[in-house]
Design an enzyme around this catalytic site. Structure first.
Site, PDB file in Angstrom:
ATOM      1  N   SER A  43       0.833  -1.204   0.000  1.00  0.00           N
ATOM      2  CA  SER A  43       0.000   0.000   0.000  1.00  0.00           C
ATOM      3  C   SER A  43       0.867   1.254   0.000  1.00  0.00           C
ATOM      4  O   SER A  43       2.001   1.250   0.509  1.00  0.00           O
ATOM      5  CB  SER A  43      -0.831  -0.046   1.284  1.00  0.00           C
ATOM      6  OG  SER A  43      -1.344   1.217   1.588  1.00  0.00           O
ATOM      7  N   TYR A  69      -1.447  -0.457  10.564  1.00  0.00           N
ATOM      8  CA  TYR A  69      -1.767  -1.106   9.279  1.00  0.00           C
ATOM      9  C   TYR A  69      -0.589  -0.964   8.309  1.00  0.00           C
ATOM     10  O   TYR A  69      -0.114  -1.947   7.728  1.00  0.00           O
ATOM     11  CB  TYR A  69      -3.044  -0.484   8.685  1.00  0.00           C
ATOM     12  CG  TYR A  69      -3.270  -0.842   7.236  1.00  0.00           C
ATOM     13  CD1 TYR A  69      -3.676  -2.125   6.860  1.00  0.00           C
ATOM     14  CD2 TYR A  69      -3.059   0.096   6.220  1.00  0.00           C
ATOM     15  CE1 TYR A  69      -3.868  -2.452   5.520  1.00  0.00           C
ATOM     16  CE2 TYR A  69      -3.250  -0.225   4.884  1.00  0.00           C
ATOM     17  CZ  TYR A  69      -3.660  -1.494   4.542  1.00  0.00           C
ATOM     18  OH  TYR A  69      -3.835  -1.809   3.212  1.00  0.00           O
ATOM     19  N   LYS A  83       2.234  -3.780   6.575  1.00  0.00           N
ATOM     20  CA  LYS A  83       2.569  -3.911   5.146  1.00  0.00           C
ATOM     21  C   LYS A  83       4.087  -3.845   4.940  1.00  0.00           C
ATOM     22  O   LYS A  83       4.657  -4.651   4.213  1.00  0.00           O
ATOM     23  CB  LYS A  83       1.876  -2.811   4.332  1.00  0.00           C
ATOM     24  CG  LYS A  83       0.362  -2.959   4.261  1.00  0.00           C
ATOM     25  CD  LYS A  83      -0.029  -4.165   3.442  1.00  0.00           C
ATOM     26  CE  LYS A  83      -1.513  -4.418   3.425  1.00  0.00           C
ATOM     27  NZ  LYS A  83      -1.895  -5.702   2.832  1.00  0.00           N
TER      28      LYS A  83
HETATM   29  P1  NAD Z   1     -11.114  -6.814   1.109  1.00  0.00           P
HETATM   30  O1  NAD Z   1     -11.340  -6.753   2.572  1.00  0.00           O
HETATM   31  O2  NAD Z   1     -12.263  -6.540   0.196  1.00  0.00           O
HETATM   32  O3  NAD Z   1     -10.492  -8.223   0.711  1.00  0.00           O
HETATM   33  C1  NAD Z   1      -9.711  -9.002   1.591  1.00  0.00           C
HETATM   34  C2  NAD Z   1     -10.269 -10.410   1.535  1.00  0.00           C
HETATM   35  O4  NAD Z   1      -9.475 -11.231   2.399  1.00  0.00           O
HETATM   36  C3  NAD Z   1     -11.707 -10.510   2.028  1.00  0.00           C
HETATM   37  O5  NAD Z   1     -12.439 -11.288   1.113  1.00  0.00           O
HETATM   38  C4  NAD Z   1     -11.593 -11.226   3.377  1.00  0.00           C
HETATM   39  O6  NAD Z   1     -12.737 -12.001   3.658  1.00  0.00           O
HETATM   40  C5  NAD Z   1     -10.345 -12.057   3.162  1.00  0.00           C
HETATM   41  N1  NAD Z   1      -9.602 -12.421   4.373  1.00  0.00           N
HETATM   42  C6  NAD Z   1      -9.220 -11.593   5.383  1.00  0.00           C
HETATM   43  N2  NAD Z   1      -8.500 -12.270   6.299  1.00  0.00           N
HETATM   44  C7  NAD Z   1      -8.420 -13.565   5.851  1.00  0.00           C
HETATM   45  C8  NAD Z   1      -7.801 -14.747   6.335  1.00  0.00           C
HETATM   46  N3  NAD Z   1      -7.110 -14.744   7.489  1.00  0.00           N
HETATM   47  N4  NAD Z   1      -7.937 -15.884   5.625  1.00  0.00           N
HETATM   48  C9  NAD Z   1      -8.635 -15.896   4.456  1.00  0.00           C
HETATM   49  N5  NAD Z   1      -9.236 -14.821   3.936  1.00  0.00           N
HETATM   50  C10 NAD Z   1      -9.124 -13.664   4.625  1.00  0.00           C
HETATM   51  O7  NAD Z   1      -9.902  -5.815   0.789  1.00  0.00           O
HETATM   52  P2  NAD Z   1      -9.375  -5.256  -0.595  1.00  0.00           P
HETATM   53  O8  NAD Z   1      -9.745  -3.809  -0.683  1.00  0.00           O
HETATM   54  O9  NAD Z   1      -9.746  -6.174  -1.697  1.00  0.00           O
HETATM   55  O10 NAD Z   1      -7.820  -5.296  -0.324  1.00  0.00           O
HETATM   56  C11 NAD Z   1      -7.038  -6.415  -0.710  1.00  0.00           C
HETATM   57  C12 NAD Z   1      -5.621  -6.198  -0.230  1.00  0.00           C
HETATM   58  O11 NAD Z   1      -5.109  -4.974  -0.765  1.00  0.00           O
HETATM   59  C13 NAD Z   1      -5.474  -6.080   1.286  1.00  0.00           C
HETATM   60  O12 NAD Z   1      -4.298  -6.743   1.683  1.00  0.00           O
HETATM   61  C14 NAD Z   1      -5.345  -4.587   1.514  1.00  0.00           C
HETATM   62  O13 NAD Z   1      -4.605  -4.292   2.687  1.00  0.00           O
HETATM   63  C15 NAD Z   1      -4.600  -4.148   0.276  1.00  0.00           C
HETATM   64  N6  NAD Z   1      -4.832  -2.734  -0.063  1.00  0.00           N
HETATM   65  C16 NAD Z   1      -6.110  -2.280  -0.192  1.00  0.00           C
HETATM   66  C17 NAD Z   1      -6.339  -0.924  -0.467  1.00  0.00           C
HETATM   67  C18 NAD Z   1      -7.740  -0.377  -0.570  1.00  0.00           C
HETATM   68  O14 NAD Z   1      -7.922   0.837  -0.406  1.00  0.00           O
HETATM   69  N7  NAD Z   1      -8.757  -1.197  -0.853  1.00  0.00           N
HETATM   70  C19 NAD Z   1      -5.249  -0.044  -0.633  1.00  0.00           C
HETATM   71  C20 NAD Z   1      -3.958  -0.558  -0.501  1.00  0.00           C
HETATM   72  C21 NAD Z   1      -3.759  -1.911  -0.222  1.00  0.00           C
HETATM   73  N1  UFG Z   2     -12.118  11.602   3.644  1.00  0.00           N
HETATM   74  C1  UFG Z   2     -13.037  12.580   3.947  1.00  0.00           C
HETATM   75  N2  UFG Z   2     -14.255  12.170   4.407  1.00  0.00           N
HETATM   76  C2  UFG Z   2     -14.589  10.865   4.592  1.00  0.00           C
HETATM   77  C3  UFG Z   2     -13.618   9.863   4.284  1.00  0.00           C
HETATM   78  C4  UFG Z   2     -12.372  10.277   3.812  1.00  0.00           C
HETATM   79  O1  UFG Z   2     -12.793  13.768   3.818  1.00  0.00           O
HETATM   80  O2  UFG Z   2     -15.700  10.581   5.049  1.00  0.00           O
HETATM   81  C5  UFG Z   2     -10.797  12.030   3.133  1.00  0.00           C
HETATM   82  C6  UFG Z   2      -9.636  11.552   3.987  1.00  0.00           C
HETATM   83  O3  UFG Z   2      -9.440  12.452   5.026  1.00  0.00           O
HETATM   84  C7  UFG Z   2      -8.508  11.529   2.948  1.00  0.00           C
HETATM   85  C8  UFG Z   2      -9.217  11.202   1.620  1.00  0.00           C
HETATM   86  O4  UFG Z   2     -10.598  11.452   1.856  1.00  0.00           O
HETATM   87  O5  UFG Z   2      -7.958  12.808   2.846  1.00  0.00           O
HETATM   88  C9  UFG Z   2      -9.048   9.764   1.224  1.00  0.00           C
HETATM   89  O6  UFG Z   2      -9.370   8.942   2.345  1.00  0.00           O
HETATM   90  P1  UFG Z   2      -9.556   7.364   2.250  1.00  0.00           P
HETATM   91  O7  UFG Z   2      -9.865   6.866   3.628  1.00  0.00           O
HETATM   92  O8  UFG Z   2     -10.488   7.011   1.164  1.00  0.00           O
HETATM   93  O9  UFG Z   2      -8.128   6.861   1.758  1.00  0.00           O
HETATM   94  P2  UFG Z   2      -6.675   7.001   2.401  1.00  0.00           P
HETATM   95  O10 UFG Z   2      -5.857   7.723   1.397  1.00  0.00           O
HETATM   96  O11 UFG Z   2      -6.709   7.544   3.758  1.00  0.00           O
HETATM   97  O12 UFG Z   2      -6.203   5.480   2.554  1.00  0.00           O
HETATM   98  C10 UFG Z   2      -6.552   4.490   1.581  1.00  0.00           C
HETATM   99  C11 UFG Z   2      -6.829   3.159   2.269  1.00  0.00           C
HETATM  100  C12 UFG Z   2      -5.585   2.518   2.756  1.00  0.00           C
HETATM  101  C13 UFG Z   2      -4.562   2.483   1.664  1.00  0.00           C
HETATM  102  C14 UFG Z   2      -4.309   3.876   1.145  1.00  0.00           C
HETATM  103  C15 UFG Z   2      -3.337   3.827   0.028  1.00  0.00           C
HETATM  104  O13 UFG Z   2      -7.733   3.319   3.343  1.00  0.00           O
HETATM  105  O14 UFG Z   2      -5.854   1.182   3.120  1.00  0.00           O
HETATM  106  O15 UFG Z   2      -5.540   4.412   0.652  1.00  0.00           O
HETATM  107  O16 UFG Z   2      -2.956   5.115  -0.308  1.00  0.00           O
HETATM  108  F1  UFG Z   2      -3.411   1.962   2.120  1.00  0.00           F
END
Ligand code: NAD
Ligand code: UFG
Length: 338
Positions: free
Chosen positions: A126, A150, A154
């Site tokens: 991330s 978190y 990572k």
């Molecule tokens: P998500 O929660 O939709 O998907 C994660 C999946 O993993 C879910 O289906 C959950 O049920 C499963 N899971 C969790 N723990 C488990 C375990 N112990 N065993 C088996 N299954 C398990 O999340 P996502 O948005 O698809 O994110 C996927 C990955 O990408 C995550 O590792 C997350 O940290 C990373 N990531 C997400 C974002 C974002 O904003 N969505 C940004 C950066 C990184």
């Molecule tokens: N924000 C608002 N109002 C809300 C929610 C969010 O103003 O109700 C703002 C936050 O303050 C931030 C921006 O919108 O400035 C984006 O916020 P998000 O929570 O959507 O995303 P972040 O950038 O904080 O973090 C996300 C994921 C992380 C991931 C990261 C990667 O939550 O898991 O992007 O850059 F790692």
């Protein structure tokens, strides 16, 4: 191609779109998911789009005997490791849960892979690993300094992977640092539907547009940005999914550890995103400026040049496409997966 690819967390938001992309490219994904933050309907959705569903095994990634059974029963060549917990806020309230779940289950998975002589893995990292004080855009060499548990989990997993590669040149590791994934498959059959209350901007914006929330709170308009609101690099989940295929193909040709940013390189402020969602949905979205959210950086934007040159990967979708596809998903599934 009949390679099996184990996809941990393959029923989740990014995982389900990536499983679909793998199937479309001729791979055989095996989804391992405990459904703690996803629904079996995502698998049904994949079936509606592709005509076939992937193999699904319900269980925990930390269950090493289950993972070894999968490796014994199928000729798995590589692993896409999406599973894990992802709420920054929850990680600050319960850090141990995050270290145990994210680091603990990754260690177990890696040990089982090693025992089964499977050495290719793509890990979902991330942008939160970067130091929020460093200059944007972030390159893969920008300083890291996660400011929440978190992000620490990572970076910790990235370092464990680095140690493995140093210990044995057979390892082929791709670390993908995602920026802000949004959007959905244009069919509306799969999309983002977390079981927990969302705290990310796009799902909250969409819930406001559909009327489930009265207004969107904007966390601060006094940042050092042109309109005072935070800037992020939003990327369509389909572009992200395609990035995994490109990384997998690269690892088929290269050993060692490789890190790539997956972002578009374009920053969008919160106010700009709200305006775009108003334009796409035709809904007048109410907003209210409130105080800054703890731990937010003013800007997070990727330099995606390394992924572009090494992987021949280019993001295809505009911010307008991202909002339109996310809205289409939200409208077709106002309460998420049923
Ligand atoms: P998500 O929660 O939709 O998907 C994660 C999946 O993993 C879910 O289906 C959950 O049920 C499963 N899971 C969790 N723990 C488990 C375990 N112990 N065993 C088996 N299954 C398990 O999340 P996502 O948005 O698809 O994110 C996927 C990955 O990408 C995550 O590792 C997350 O940290 C990373 N990531 C997400 C974002 C974002 O904003 N969505 C940004 C950066 C990184
Ligand atoms: N924000 C608002 N109002 C809300 C929610 C969010 O103003 O109700 C703002 C936050 O303050 C931030 C921006 O919108 O400035 C984006 O916020 P998000 O929570 O959507 O995303 P972040 O950038 O904080 O973090 C996300 C994921 C992380 C991931 C990261 C990667 O939550 O898991 O992007 O850059 F790692």
């Amino acid at each position: 191609m009949s390679d099996y690819v184990l996809v941990t967390g393959g029923a989740g938001y990014i995982g389900s779109h990536s499983v679909l992309a793998l199937m479309e490219a001729g791979y055989n994904p095996i989804v391992l998911d405990n459904f703690s933050n996803s629904s079996k309907e995502s698998i049904t959705g994949i079936g509606k789009i592709y005509g076939n569903t992937p193999i699904v095994i319900e269980g925990d990634v930390g269950n090493s005997s289950l993972v070894m059974d999968i490796f014994s029963n199928y000729d798995v060549n590589s692993v896409l490791h999406f599973s894990g917990l992802k709420s920054v806020e929850e990680s600050m309230a319960d850090p141990l849960k995050y270290y145990i779940e994210n680091v603990g289950s990754s260690l177990s998975l890696l040990r089982t892979m090693q025992a089964a002589s499977i050495h290719t893995i793509i890990f979902s990292s991330s942008a939160t690993v970067y130091d929020p004080e460093s200059q944007v855009p972030y390159t893969e060499n920008s300083p890291t300094n996660p400011i929440n548990p978190y992000g620490h989990t990572k970076l910790c997993i990235e370092q464990i992977l680095q140690g493995l590669v140093s210990s044995n040149p057979k390892w082929r590791v791709g670390i993908l640092r995602y920026f802000n994934p949004v959007g959905a498959h244009p069919s509306g059959h799969i999309g983002e539907d977390p079981k927990q209350t969302p705290n990310n901007l796009m799902p909250l914006l969409m819930q406001t547009a559909i009327g489930r929330k009265e207004k969107l709170l904007i966390f601060g308009d006094d940042y050092d940005t042109p309109d005072g609101t935070c800037i992020r690099d939003y990327i369509h989940v389909l572009d992200l999914a395609r990035g995994h295929l490109s990384a997998l193909s690269y690892l088929e040709r290269h050993q060692g550890l490789h890190i790539w940013n997956l972002g578009t390189g374009t920053g969008t402020s919160i106010k700009e995103l709200v305006d775009k969602v108003r334009e796409v949905t035709g809904v007048e979205i109410k907003t209210e400026i409130t105080s800054r959210r703890l731990g937010d950086s003013s800007k997070a934007v990727a330099d995606p040049e390394k992924a572009k040159s090494e992987l021949s990967w280019h993001p295809e979708y505009s911010i307008g496409n991202m909002c339109a596809d996310h809205w289409n998903w939200q409208r077709q599934n106002p309460d998420g997966y049923q």
